[in-house]
Design a protein around this motif. Structure first.
Motif, short mmCIF file in Angstrom:
data_model
loop_
_atom_site.label_atom_id
_atom_site.label_comp_id
_atom_site.label_asym_id
_atom_site.label_seq_id
_atom_site.Cartn_x
_atom_site.Cartn_y
_atom_site.Cartn_z
N LYS A 156 0.73 -1.01 -0.03
CA LYS A 156 0.09 0.16 0.10
C LYS A 156 0.78 1.19 -0.13
O LYS A 156 0.31 2.41 -0.17
CB LYS A 156 -1.05 -0.11 1.42
N TYR A 157 2.15 1.28 0.11
CA TYR A 157 2.91 2.33 0.28
C TYR A 157 3.86 2.32 -1.30
O TYR A 157 4.20 3.21 -1.70
CB TYR A 157 3.83 2.36 1.33
N VAL A 158 4.49 0.84 -1.19
CA VAL A 158 5.44 1.18 -2.42
C VAL A 158 4.89 1.49 -3.74
O VAL A 158 5.59 2.10 -4.68
CB VAL A 158 6.32 -0.39 -2.46
N ILE A 159 3.81 0.96 -4.17
CA ILE A 159 3.14 1.09 -5.31
C ILE A 159 2.72 2.89 -5.59
O ILE A 159 3.04 3.35 -6.46
CB ILE A 159 1.66 0.30 -5.77
N PRO A 160 1.98 3.41 -4.62
CA PRO A 160 1.89 4.78 -4.81
C PRO A 160 3.22 5.48 -4.86
O PRO A 160 3.30 6.67 -5.46
CB PRO A 160 1.05 5.15 -3.50
N PHE A 161 4.03 5.33 -3.88
CA PHE A 161 5.58 5.99 -4.01
C PHE A 161 6.02 5.86 -5.36
O PHE A 161 6.22 6.92 -5.74
CB PHE A 161 6.42 5.48 -2.76
N ARG A 162 6.28 4.72 -5.80
CA ARG A 162 6.94 4.60 -7.15
C ARG A 162 6.11 5.33 -8.25
O ARG A 162 6.39 6.02 -9.19
CB ARG A 162 7.01 3.16 -7.60
N ARG A 163 4.60 5.22 -8.19
CA ARG A 163 3.88 5.75 -9.13
C ARG A 163 3.95 7.20 -9.25
O ARG A 163 3.94 7.84 -10.00
CB ARG A 163 2.34 5.28 -9.09
N ASP A 164 4.00 7.76 -7.65
CA ASP A 164 4.26 9.29 -7.71
C ASP A 164 5.50 9.65 -8.25
O ASP A 164 5.64 10.80 -8.70
CB ASP A 164 4.15 9.73 -6.11
N SER A 165 6.53 9.03 -8.06
CA SER A 165 7.90 9.28 -8.60
C SER A 165 7.94 9.60 -10.25
O SER A 165 8.44 10.35 -10.73
CB SER A 165 8.82 8.19 -8.30
N PHE A 166 6.99 8.57 -10.60
CA PHE A 166 6.78 8.90 -12.24
C PHE A 166 6.03 10.01 -12.46
O PHE A 166 6.43 10.97 -13.47
CB PHE A 166 5.99 7.85 -12.99
N ILE A 167 5.00 10.56 -11.99
CA ILE A 167 4.30 11.74 -12.02
C ILE A 167 5.27 12.84 -11.77
O ILE A 167 5.24 14.06 -12.42
CB ILE A 167 2.93 11.73 -11.13
N VAL A 168 6.00 12.92 -10.53
CA VAL A 168 7.00 13.99 -10.52
C VAL A 168 7.77 14.16 -11.52
O VAL A 168 8.16 15.42 -11.97
CB VAL A 168 7.59 13.95 -8.92
N SER A 169 8.36 12.98 -11.86
CA SER A 169 9.39 13.27 -13.06
C SER A 169 9.07 13.50 -14.35
O SER A 169 9.50 14.31 -14.92
CB SER A 169 10.24 11.98 -13.29
N PHE A 170 7.73 13.01 -14.76
CA PHE A 170 7.63 12.98 -16.26
C PHE A 170 6.06 13.64 -16.20
O PHE A 170 5.54 13.74 -17.51
CB PHE A 170 7.50 11.43 -16.74
N GLY A 171 5.34 14.06 -15.06
CA GLY A 171 4.02 14.67 -15.23
C GLY A 171 3.00 13.78 -15.45
O GLY A 171 1.92 14.03 -15.40
#
Length: 149
Positions: free
Chosen positions: A13-28
């Protein structure tokens, strides 16, 4: 601040949203994230090789970030590789990244590597600034300029 080994089912419940957010922060967008199951399979495979390199960052019992540190080949030698430095938005810029960076340096030192790389979107100005402050230099542009290594 603690660095606890990732347990995929417990920390899902943490690793998926954390990794997904890293994509959003990096690539929009997270369109290149792939499937959750593919990511979890990759994570399990990496944990089997580097259990102390794939960790949840915890502060006062609350997960606030994640590190994914591995070893790979580069130009015929083994180097450290940072797959992910991540802190939740409200913890960014609060000097907590330094603790994660120190953890990463110790991990790489314990693995006997003296060089490490990572990729970052040049649009992620906060991350780029953090990396420069910590002595990292750009080696090359990759993926049509989407990331620098």
């Amino acid at each position: 601040m603690e660095f606890l080994p990732i347990e995929v089912e417990k920390h899902r419940k943490y690793v998926i949203p954390f990794r997904r957010d890293s994509f959003i922060v990096s690539f929009g967008t997270d369109k290149d994230f792939g499937t959750e199951e593919d990511y979890l399979t990759w994570l399990e495979n990496q944990i089997a090789k580097y259990p102390e390199g794939l960790v949840i960052v915890v502060e006062n019992g609350i997960p606030i970030g994640q590190l994914e540190l591995t070893i790979r080949q580069y130009e015929g030698k083994e180097i450290g590789y940072v797959n992910l430095y991540y802190l939740i938005p409200e913890k960014r810029g609060a000097s907590l990244g330094r603790n994660s960076h120190e953890y990463a340096l110790k991990f790489f030192q314990n693995k006997g590597v003296t060089e490490y790389h990572l990729r970052v979107s040049p649009n992620n100005l906060q991350a780029v600034s953090f990396y420069h402050k910590n002595g990292l230099n750009v080696l090359k542009s990759e993926l049509d300029g989407k990331v620098v290594e």
